[in-house]
Design an enzyme around this catalytic site. Structure first.
Site, short mmCIF file in Angstrom:
data_model
loop_
_atom_site.label_atom_id
_atom_site.label_comp_id
_atom_site.label_asym_id
_atom_site.label_seq_id
_atom_site.Cartn_x
_atom_site.Cartn_y
_atom_site.Cartn_z
N ASP A 154 -5.22 14.15 8.99
CA ASP A 154 -4.57 14.59 7.77
C ASP A 154 -3.12 14.92 8.07
O ASP A 154 -2.82 15.64 9.02
CB ASP A 154 -5.30 15.81 7.23
CG ASP A 154 -4.64 16.37 5.99
OD1 ASP A 154 -3.81 17.29 6.12
OD2 ASP A 154 -4.95 15.87 4.89
N ASP A 196 0.13 7.76 -1.95
CA ASP A 196 -0.80 7.61 -3.07
C ASP A 196 -0.21 8.30 -4.30
O ASP A 196 0.08 9.50 -4.27
CB ASP A 196 -2.14 8.26 -2.71
CG ASP A 196 -3.23 7.90 -3.70
OD1 ASP A 196 -2.93 7.72 -4.90
OD2 ASP A 196 -4.40 7.80 -3.28
N LYS A 198 -2.89 9.81 -12.70
CA LYS A 198 -3.30 10.66 -13.82
C LYS A 198 -2.65 12.03 -13.69
O LYS A 198 -2.62 12.61 -12.61
CB LYS A 198 -4.82 10.79 -13.86
CG LYS A 198 -5.53 9.48 -14.16
CD LYS A 198 -7.04 9.66 -14.24
CE LYS A 198 -7.74 8.34 -14.55
NZ LYS A 198 -9.21 8.50 -14.60
N ASP A 257 7.40 3.27 -5.66
CA ASP A 257 7.70 2.39 -6.78
C ASP A 257 7.15 2.97 -8.08
O ASP A 257 7.10 2.28 -9.10
CB ASP A 257 7.13 0.98 -6.54
CG ASP A 257 5.61 0.97 -6.36
OD1 ASP A 257 5.02 2.07 -6.33
OD2 ASP A 257 5.03 -0.12 -6.23
N LYS A 307 5.08 -7.64 0.91
CA LYS A 307 4.61 -8.39 -0.25
C LYS A 307 4.21 -7.46 -1.39
O LYS A 307 4.31 -7.81 -2.57
CB LYS A 307 3.42 -9.27 0.15
CG LYS A 307 2.21 -8.52 0.65
CD LYS A 307 1.09 -9.48 1.07
CE LYS A 307 -0.12 -8.73 1.58
NZ LYS A 307 -1.20 -9.66 2.01
N PHE A 308 3.78 -6.23 -1.05
CA PHE A 308 3.40 -5.27 -2.08
C PHE A 308 4.63 -4.80 -2.85
O PHE A 308 4.58 -4.65 -4.07
CB PHE A 308 2.67 -4.09 -1.44
CG PHE A 308 1.42 -4.49 -0.71
CD1 PHE A 308 0.27 -4.81 -1.41
CD2 PHE A 308 1.40 -4.57 0.67
CE1 PHE A 308 -0.88 -5.20 -0.74
CE2 PHE A 308 0.26 -4.95 1.35
CZ PHE A 308 -0.88 -5.27 0.64
N GLU A 309 5.74 -4.58 -2.16
CA GLU A 309 6.96 -4.20 -2.83
C GLU A 309 7.47 -5.33 -3.71
O GLU A 309 7.91 -5.11 -4.84
CB GLU A 309 8.04 -3.80 -1.82
CG GLU A 309 9.34 -3.35 -2.48
CD GLU A 309 10.40 -2.92 -1.49
OE1 GLU A 309 11.52 -2.59 -1.93
OE2 GLU A 309 10.12 -2.92 -0.27
#
Length: 228
Positions: free
Chosen positions: A106, A129, A133, A165, A201-203
């Site tokens: 952690d 993360d 919500k 992002d 690739k996620f960005e």
């Protein structure tokens, strides 16, 4: 894990990885070397060098690239997800990264228990993360108390680098870091995207979906730190 990740884990984890104290999912796993109860980086890496910590290394693409680009610094990646750690071990072996070690644990526990105050040359948190919500926003990593802890572990002049992002999270990060007295923002707001931060690739996918990344580059002040 995939078969390749499992092989990397079995072969490399005890050499390059360790479990943070108190991380009880694998109580019999390897532990990092300690000195006076804190992480002994020179013993772990076999040298004295600036130490950079990454919280949430994911699958390790950016982590490995930054370690390869800065061989004169030592890098510790903190992650809880075994497949991600195993994938990073595969990258470490492929790129022969002697300056990279992995901690499973952690992030707050690592910062509180293992990292000495004023000891880091840099700390980065990329795409934590978002807990989208509203009722879950309190679970987000970037909170005033956690940012104060992060700042206290940086040496004077060291950098805290945050990136996300998620627009509302980015604004929250800016608000929280602006309120932290141990941090200065030389850009007065969000920083231009650093060319040296690898574009994953996620960005790229997030940009295509209309979610540009925002970076915060904060500098630890000269004020004396203390135990948290």
């Amino acid at each position: 894990m995939t078969a390749g990740q499992q092989r990397a884990w079995d072969r490399l984890w005890t050499r390059y990885g360790a479990n943070a104290a108190g991380f009880d999912r694998d109580p019999d796993g390897p532990r990092p070397p300690l000195h006076d109860g804190r992480l002994d980086a020179p013993a772990w890496f076999g040298r004295r060098a600036p130490l950079r910590l990454e919280i949430g290394s994911g699958m390790g693409e950016t982590t490995a690239a930054l370690a390869a680009a800065e061989p004169d610094a030592d890098h510790v990646a903190v992650e809880v997800y075994p497949p991600g750690l195993a994938q990073l071990l595969m990258r470490l072996e492929e790129q022969e990264l002697a300056n990279l070690r992995l901690l499973r644990g952690d992030a707050v526990v690592v910062l509180e228990d293992l990292v000495a105050p004023d000891s880091l040359a840099g700390l980065r948190v990329f795409y934590p993360d978002p807990w989208p919500k509203r009722r879950h926003h309190k679970r987000r990593l970037v909170q005033p108390a956690t940012v104060a802890l992060m700042a206290s572990r940086l040496g004077p002049g060291a950098t805290l680098h945050l990136a996300t992002d998620v627009a509302d999270y980015a604004e929250w990060m800016l608000e929280v870091t602006d309120a932290e007295p141990l941090l200065e923002n030389p850009h007065g707001g969000f920083a231009p995207r650093p060319a040296w931060r690898p574009r994953t690739k996620f960005e790229a996918r997030a940009e295509q979906e209309g979610r540009p990344s925002r970076d915060l580059l904060l500098v630890r002040t000269e004020a004396a730190g203390g135990e948290s």
